[in-house]
Design an enzyme around this catalytic site. Structure first.
Site, PDB file in Angstrom:
ATOM      1  CE  LYS A  68     -20.727   1.962  47.838  1.00 49.19           C
ATOM      2  NZ  LYS A  68     -19.301   1.568  47.934  1.00 49.19           N
ATOM      3  CB  SER A 143     -19.069  -1.341  45.528  1.00 48.31           C
ATOM      4  OG  SER A 143     -18.530  -0.574  46.602  1.00 48.31           O
ATOM      5  CB  SER A 167     -15.606   0.617  46.422  1.00 49.29           C
ATOM      6  OG  SER A 167     -15.533  -0.787  46.439  1.00 49.29           O
TER       7      SER A 167
END
Length: 471
Positions: A68, A143, A167
């Site tokens: 990420k 996210s 997330s």
């Protein structure tokens, strides 16, 4: 499983050229439609690193991993999917990256995300939305949506995400993959670009439970550079934990707030648990009306403080404007941050302002304590608490992004684990109208391995593992 892939690379049954070539061929064929990555490394650089790693004989030697884009990677751009950090290349690795490199893992690229991890659909990204490989008109959640899509698209077998209020788990649910929000303090946050320090955790995402557990065992543990970490060493492998006799509390108030299609898939999953001997009972979280307001008050307050450093003078995007400090500061932040980030900074600053700090923030902290107490009472009766990971199916691109209240409500099932510092695990429960549905397992503090053992048992019952979307 990744251990088999690593062994094939080590034994010569799979050549680095074939492995890397196959991965990049897949990316070239579908990435223009999925858009899982912000940054993809050059194929020749990745191949060279894989060849070197294979010779070292580590646990993950040569394995490609997606990371990420809010986790610091030395020499690889780390943007947080924001214009504010569009050209930032870190001079250091996050602790989790150091641990993965030590075991021979090779970073394929940095995955797209909601800007500064603020969002639930990966649509607030400065670089545009990531799409769900199961239906390209829909979001993969957020996210950590880029990491979820990279798994579902078949680019990688494991990925890293971060979870502040769901997330990791929401993208796992929406992409039919596995995602763990670890117990707070078990994984170092050093090198994670901060959103809300008391809530967030870096965590593993994978295509099956065994790979999830292995990745977690590598990244977990204490770190002198993160004072919130604890001395914790999970095993590198897990065995299936039969659910016979396990007491399962189904959070009825969360189920009732979920779409009927989602709730139906989760009920079918629970019926499978019951048929395997689990003791399944309905219960209530008891404070479901308070979890979202409590979470967002705390998260936005911490976010407004953390993001104050990005002013274009000390850190981040600069408009190169001239004028007094106030004008330059306002322009840099006005141009550098997106709409959702600005909204959360403004709300957080308001909450922490004189006259409102005690009215909102202190009350939220007290309510957080009550939520934790409520969970402790439930865990005196149940081994696991179960609910849908998300109350809705993956929304279409544009469906919730302009309705913040609707977007925030997507987190109703997941934020509880962050507020209480306990582990939350999302595993595939099935499909409804061709779209993935995830089920969330929550356990006592430090029951992460237990949850993954149950997950391994249930994935063998459902067969929902290592699934690639038919792109």
């Amino acid at each position: 499983m990744i251990l088999e892939m690593v062994n094939d690379l080590r034994n010569g049954n799979l050549s680095p050229d074939e492995y890397v070539g196959r991965t990049f061929e897949r990316i070239k064929r579908v990435e223009d439609r999925v858009k899982a990555f912000v940054t993809i490394r050059r194929e020749e650089d990745v191949l060279e690193e894989v060849k070197r790693a294979v010779k070292e004989g580590r646990r993950l030697s040569g394995l490609l991993i997606a990371v990420k884009d809010n986790i610091s990677t030395k020499g690889i751009r780390t943007t947080c999917s924001s214009k504010m950090l569009e050209n930032y290349v870190p001079p250091y690795d996050a602790t989790v990256i150091l641990k993965l490199r030590k075991e021979g893992a090779v970073i394929l690229g940095k995955t797209n995300m909601d800007e500064f991890a603020m969002g639930s659909t990966t649509e607030t990204s400065y670089f545009g939305p990531t799409r769900n490989p199961w239906d390209l008109s829909r979001t993969p959640g957020g996210s950590s949506g880029g990491s979820g899509s990279a798994l579902a698209a078949g680019y990688v077998s494991v990925a890293l995400g971060s979870d502040t209020g769901g997330s990791i788990r929401t993208p796992a649910s929406f992409t039919s993959t596995y995602g763990l929000k670890p117990s707070y303090g078990t994984v170092s946050r050093y090198g994670l670009v901060a959103y809300a320090n008391s809530l967030e955790q870096i965590g593993p995402m994978a295509r099956n439970s065994a790979d999830l557990a292995l990745l977690f065992s590598i990244i977990a543990g204490s770190d002198q550079r993160d004072a919130t970490t604890i001395d914790y060493s999970p095993p590198s492998s897990i065995n299936p934990i039969a659910v016979k006799g396990i007491k399962v509390g189904v959070l009825k108030d969360v189920m009732d707030a979920s779409d009927s299609g989602v709730a139906g898939v989760v009920k079918d999953f629970l019926n499978k648990m019951s048929s395997e001997g689990a003791v399944v009972e309905e219960t209530n979280l008891g404070m479901v009306d308070y979890v979202l307001p409590t979470y967002y008050i705390i998260a936005m307050s911490e976010a407004s403080s953390n993001l104050a450093r990005y002013d274009g003078v000390r850190y981040g995007y600069s408009s190169n404007a001239e004028g007094n400090w106030k004008d330059v500061y306002s322009r840099n932040r006005g141009e550098g941050f997106g709409k959702e980030v600005k909204r959360r900074i403004l709300l957080g600053s308001f909450i922490l302002s004189a006259g409102y700090y005690e009215q909102f923030y202190i009350r939220a902290l007290k309510t957080r304590r009550l939520i934790r107490d409520s969970l402790e009472k439930l865990f005196s009766r149940y081994d696991i608490l179960v609910s849908p990971t998300s109350p809705i199916l993956p929304p279409r691109i544009g469906e919730v992004i302009d309705d913040p209240v609707k977007m925030y409500a997507m987190d109703v099932a997941t934020v509880t684990a962050n507020l209480a510092a306990i582990p939350g695990l999302s595993i595939p429960a099935g499909f409804y109208n061709g779209l993935p549905v995830g089920v969330q397992l929550m356990g006592r503090y430090l029951s992460d391995t237990f949850l993954m053992g149950v997950s391994l048992y249930m994935e063998n019952i459902t067969g929902l593992k290592d699934i690639t979307a038919p792109l």
